[in-house]
Design a protein around this motif. Structure first.
Motif, PDB file in Angstrom:
ATOM      1  N   VAL A 101     -15.098 -12.175   3.273  1.00 19.42           N
ATOM      2  CA  VAL A 101     -14.688 -12.553   1.919  1.00 19.42           C
ATOM      3  C   VAL A 101     -13.606 -11.615   1.400  1.00 19.42           C
ATOM      4  O   VAL A 101     -12.602 -12.048   0.817  1.00 19.42           O
ATOM      5  CB  VAL A 101     -15.907 -12.570   0.969  1.00 19.42           C
ATOM      6  CG1 VAL A 101     -15.453 -12.744  -0.487  1.00 19.42           C
ATOM      7  CG2 VAL A 101     -16.871 -13.681   1.352  1.00 19.42           C
ATOM      8  N   LYS A 102     -13.781 -10.323   1.624  1.00 19.35           N
ATOM      9  CA  LYS A 102     -12.792  -9.343   1.184  1.00 19.35           C
ATOM     10  C   LYS A 102     -11.452  -9.565   1.887  1.00 19.35           C
ATOM     11  O   LYS A 102     -10.380  -9.429   1.269  1.00 19.35           O
ATOM     12  CB  LYS A 102     -13.306  -7.927   1.451  1.00 19.35           C
ATOM     13  CG  LYS A 102     -12.343  -6.816   1.035  1.00 19.35           C
ATOM     14  CD  LYS A 102     -12.074  -6.827  -0.462  1.00 19.35           C
ATOM     15  CE  LYS A 102     -11.209  -5.657  -0.871  1.00 19.35           C
ATOM     16  NZ  LYS A 102     -10.863  -5.692  -2.321  1.00 19.35           N
ATOM     17  N   HIS A 103     -11.506  -9.905   3.165  1.00 22.57           N
ATOM     18  CA  HIS A 103     -10.300 -10.177   3.955  1.00 22.57           C
ATOM     19  C   HIS A 103      -9.504 -11.319   3.321  1.00 22.57           C
ATOM     20  O   HIS A 103      -8.300 -11.185   3.049  1.00 22.57           O
ATOM     21  CB  HIS A 103     -10.721 -10.514   5.387  1.00 22.57           C
ATOM     22  CG  HIS A 103      -9.597 -10.867   6.315  1.00 22.57           C
ATOM     23  ND1 HIS A 103      -8.638  -9.972   6.708  1.00 22.57           N
ATOM     24  CD2 HIS A 103      -9.298 -12.036   6.939  1.00 22.57           C
ATOM     25  CE1 HIS A 103      -7.789 -10.555   7.541  1.00 22.57           C
ATOM     26  NE2 HIS A 103      -8.165 -11.821   7.691  1.00 22.57           N
ATOM     27  N   TYR A 104     -10.163 -12.431   3.082  1.00 26.39           N
ATOM     28  CA  TYR A 104      -9.488 -13.588   2.485  1.00 26.39           C
ATOM     29  C   TYR A 104      -9.013 -13.274   1.065  1.00 26.39           C
ATOM     30  O   TYR A 104      -7.902 -13.658   0.665  1.00 26.39           O
ATOM     31  CB  TYR A 104     -10.419 -14.796   2.452  1.00 26.39           C
ATOM     32  CG  TYR A 104     -10.479 -15.567   3.746  1.00 26.39           C
ATOM     33  CD1 TYR A 104      -9.614 -16.632   3.990  1.00 26.39           C
ATOM     34  CD2 TYR A 104     -11.405 -15.245   4.737  1.00 26.39           C
ATOM     35  CE1 TYR A 104      -9.669 -17.349   5.176  1.00 26.39           C
ATOM     36  CE2 TYR A 104     -11.474 -15.960   5.921  1.00 26.39           C
ATOM     37  CZ  TYR A 104     -10.599 -17.006   6.140  1.00 26.39           C
ATOM     38  OH  TYR A 104     -10.653 -17.712   7.321  1.00 26.39           O
ATOM     39  N   ASP A 105      -9.846 -12.593   0.303  1.00 24.06           N
ATOM     40  CA  ASP A 105      -9.502 -12.297  -1.087  1.00 24.06           C
ATOM     41  C   ASP A 105      -8.256 -11.414  -1.162  1.00 24.06           C
ATOM     42  O   ASP A 105      -7.383 -11.613  -2.022  1.00 24.06           O
ATOM     43  CB  ASP A 105     -10.687 -11.614  -1.772  1.00 24.06           C
ATOM     44  CG  ASP A 105     -10.518 -11.546  -3.280  1.00 24.06           C
ATOM     45  OD1 ASP A 105      -9.979 -12.509  -3.869  1.00 24.06           O
ATOM     46  OD2 ASP A 105     -10.907 -10.528  -3.872  1.00 24.06           O
ATOM     47  N   ILE A 134      -0.270 -13.620  -2.078  1.00 27.05           N
ATOM     48  CA  ILE A 134       0.593 -14.797  -1.975  1.00 27.05           C
ATOM     49  C   ILE A 134       0.202 -15.803  -3.053  1.00 27.05           C
ATOM     50  O   ILE A 134      -0.879 -15.716  -3.651  1.00 27.05           O
ATOM     51  CB  ILE A 134       0.498 -15.468  -0.580  1.00 27.05           C
ATOM     52  CG1 ILE A 134      -0.938 -15.901  -0.278  1.00 27.05           C
ATOM     53  CG2 ILE A 134       1.022 -14.527   0.504  1.00 27.05           C
ATOM     54  CD1 ILE A 134      -1.080 -16.702   1.016  1.00 27.05           C
ATOM     55  N   SER A 135       1.073 -16.769  -3.281  1.00 25.28           N
ATOM     56  CA  SER A 135       0.802 -17.767  -4.320  1.00 25.28           C
ATOM     57  C   SER A 135       0.616 -19.174  -3.767  1.00 25.28           C
ATOM     58  O   SER A 135       0.377 -20.113  -4.526  1.00 25.28           O
ATOM     59  CB  SER A 135       1.944 -17.770  -5.347  1.00 25.28           C
ATOM     60  OG  SER A 135       3.176 -18.068  -4.723  1.00 25.28           O
ATOM     61  N   PRO A 175      -9.453 -18.250  -5.762  1.00 25.40           N
ATOM     62  CA  PRO A 175      -8.581 -19.252  -6.380  1.00 25.40           C
ATOM     63  C   PRO A 175      -7.662 -20.029  -5.448  1.00 25.40           C
ATOM     64  O   PRO A 175      -7.600 -21.256  -5.523  1.00 25.40           O
ATOM     65  CB  PRO A 175      -7.784 -18.426  -7.398  1.00 25.40           C
ATOM     66  CG  PRO A 175      -8.710 -17.334  -7.789  1.00 25.40           C
ATOM     67  CD  PRO A 175      -9.469 -16.986  -6.554  1.00 25.40           C
ATOM     68  N   ASN A 176      -6.932 -19.378  -4.553  1.00 23.46           N
ATOM     69  CA  ASN A 176      -6.043 -20.174  -3.715  1.00 23.46           C
ATOM     70  C   ASN A 176      -6.536 -20.389  -2.283  1.00 23.46           C
ATOM     71  O   ASN A 176      -5.789 -20.835  -1.415  1.00 23.46           O
ATOM     72  CB  ASN A 176      -4.598 -19.631  -3.723  1.00 23.46           C
ATOM     73  CG  ASN A 176      -4.478 -18.157  -3.450  1.00 23.46           C
ATOM     74  OD1 ASN A 176      -5.396 -17.390  -3.743  1.00 23.46           O
ATOM     75  ND2 ASN A 176      -3.354 -17.735  -2.907  1.00 23.46           N
ATOM     76  N   VAL A 177      -7.830 -20.126  -2.040  1.00 23.58           N
ATOM     77  CA  VAL A 177      -8.464 -20.649  -0.829  1.00 23.58           C
ATOM     78  C   VAL A 177      -9.005 -22.023  -1.215  1.00 23.58           C
ATOM     79  O   VAL A 177     -10.063 -22.149  -1.830  1.00 23.58           O
ATOM     80  CB  VAL A 177      -9.588 -19.735  -0.319  1.00 23.58           C
ATOM     81  CG1 VAL A 177     -10.251 -20.350   0.914  1.00 23.58           C
ATOM     82  CG2 VAL A 177      -9.048 -18.342   0.011  1.00 23.58           C
ATOM     83  N   THR A 178      -8.241 -23.059  -0.883  1.00 27.90           N
ATOM     84  CA  THR A 178      -8.525 -24.389  -1.418  1.00 27.90           C
ATOM     85  C   THR A 178      -8.932 -25.410  -0.369  1.00 27.90           C
ATOM     86  O   THR A 178      -9.288 -26.537  -0.705  1.00 27.90           O
ATOM     87  CB  THR A 178      -7.275 -24.922  -2.145  1.00 27.90           C
ATOM     88  OG1 THR A 178      -6.189 -25.023  -1.209  1.00 27.90           O
ATOM     89  CG2 THR A 178      -6.876 -24.003  -3.296  1.00 27.90           C
ATOM     90  N   MET A 179      -8.861 -25.008   0.923  1.00 25.36           N
ATOM     91  CA  MET A 179      -9.137 -25.959   1.993  1.00 25.36           C
ATOM     92  C   MET A 179      -9.934 -25.287   3.110  1.00 25.36           C
ATOM     93  O   MET A 179      -9.835 -24.075   3.297  1.00 25.36           O
ATOM     94  CB  MET A 179      -7.818 -26.504   2.570  1.00 25.36           C
ATOM     95  CG  MET A 179      -6.929 -27.220   1.574  1.00 25.36           C
ATOM     96  SD  MET A 179      -5.241 -27.493   2.202  1.00 25.36           S
ATOM     97  CE  MET A 179      -4.532 -25.839   2.057  1.00 25.36           C
ATOM     98  N   VAL A 180     -10.686 -26.088   3.835  1.00 22.37           N
ATOM     99  CA  VAL A 180     -11.457 -25.603   4.976  1.00 22.37           C
ATOM    100  C   VAL A 180     -11.149 -26.482   6.183  1.00 22.37           C
ATOM    101  O   VAL A 180     -11.163 -27.716   6.088  1.00 22.37           O
ATOM    102  CB  VAL A 180     -12.969 -25.650   4.697  1.00 22.37           C
ATOM    103  CG1 VAL A 180     -13.766 -25.387   5.971  1.00 22.37           C
ATOM    104  CG2 VAL A 180     -13.353 -24.650   3.626  1.00 22.37           C
TER     105      VAL A 180
END
Length: 298
Positions: free
Chosen positions: A120-124, A130-131, A159-164
């Motif tokens: 989670v920290k990695h992705y955050d 980036i935007s 917020p900008n992790v929007t897809m899996v």
């Protein structure tokens, strides 16, 4: 920011090399152009098919820039930026954004087993730099990490992790994500043999290397799903099923490059230690492609 800029068939190009194991940019651009003009809804360089972990920084940057130049905004682009370290992942994510990528895809690559909190920290951290949107990619067979549905749910709170992109091969995970997060959850199928099941489970798209070889069938499957014609979708899916199984079983880079050679497009060479398919495997692939070609045109 368009939080979910993708739908349909997202095509993964290979990364071709010349005889000296240098990236062959002209051939790469030719392959990307073919993917765009045959109807793919998005282009995703530097995935498993593009042997991203085997490339150095300069090669990744060259492929990213070549993709943006060739696609030229005609379809959205999804650039793989994964790395073992957060610092390098941030670097490539920022490079992709500056180059014009629509979104980036990240798989948590691991030598030591990562905890959920570390992931989670990695992705955050990457998301904060980036935007553009991020697609979280779960593929335990290649990344060495199996992200649970509960972890994916946590990632989607960034917020900008929007897809899996789900490539575990477990269609029940897709049902879980849709049930837990609602029908609007943006999940994409990355397991080729599950394409029909994934669409039935509500996948917004199919991330696949198969448009390099059978773009018409791939697009036709998505169109049939969109038209709610399950009988037609099943018929189209079964026509391509043997090929989908083959390319996964034999390795996407090897099988797609061999197929491109058979089709006269040219697949390019490999970077060691990867090697091409054997003669018998190429003959098997040729038979599968010939059988598909002999089928009634969709």
């Amino acid at each position: 920011m368009n939080k979910v800029p993708f739908k349909g068939v997202i095509a993964y190009p290979v990364t071709p090399f010349d005889d000296n194991e240098n990236v062959d940019i002209p051939l790469f651009k030719k392959q990307v152009e073919r993917l765009v003009t045959t109807g793919s809804h998005g282009i995703a360089p530097l995935g498993s098919t593009g042997v991203m972990p085997y490339l150095n920084d300069e090669e990744k940057e060259a492929i990213t820039e070549a993709t943006m130049q060739q696609v030229a905004g005609r379809v959205p682009t999804l650039v793989g930026v994964s790395n073992l370290t957060t610092e390098r992942t941030v670097y490539h994510a920022k490079f992709a954004e500056k180059a014009g990528a629509t979104a980036v895809m990240i798989i948590p690559m691991s030598y030591w087993k990562l905890t959920d909190d570390e992931i989670v920290k990695h992705y955050d951290t990457v998301a904060s730099k980036i935007s553009i949107p991020i697609m979280a990619y779960n593929n335990p067979a290649t990344g060495g990490v199996d992200m649970s549905p509960a972890l994916l749910k946590r990632l989607l709170e960034i917020p900008n992790v929007t897809m899996v992109k789900e490539s575990s091969g477990d269609v029940q995970r897709m049902h879980y994500l849709r049930k837990e997060l609602g029908e609007d959850v943006a999940f994409f199928n990355g397991s080729n043999p599950l394409a029909l099941s994934a669409f039935s489970a509500g996948a917004k798209g199919w991330c696949t290397a198969s448009p390099n070889l059978i773009p018409e069938l791939n697009i036709a499957l998505y169109d049939a799903i969109q038209a709610n014609d399950l009988e037609k979708a099943q018929s189209i899916f079964y026509k391509q099923f043997d090929l989908l199984k083959f390319i996964v079983a034999k390795g996407l880079p090897r099988s797609i490059k061999a197929g491109l050679d058979l089709l006269g497009v040219g697949g390019g060479g490999f970077k060691s230690p990867l090697k091409p398919l054997s003669g018998n495997e190429i003959a098997e692939l040729d038979n599968i492609l010939s059988a598909i070609e002999s089928e009634v045109v969709v």
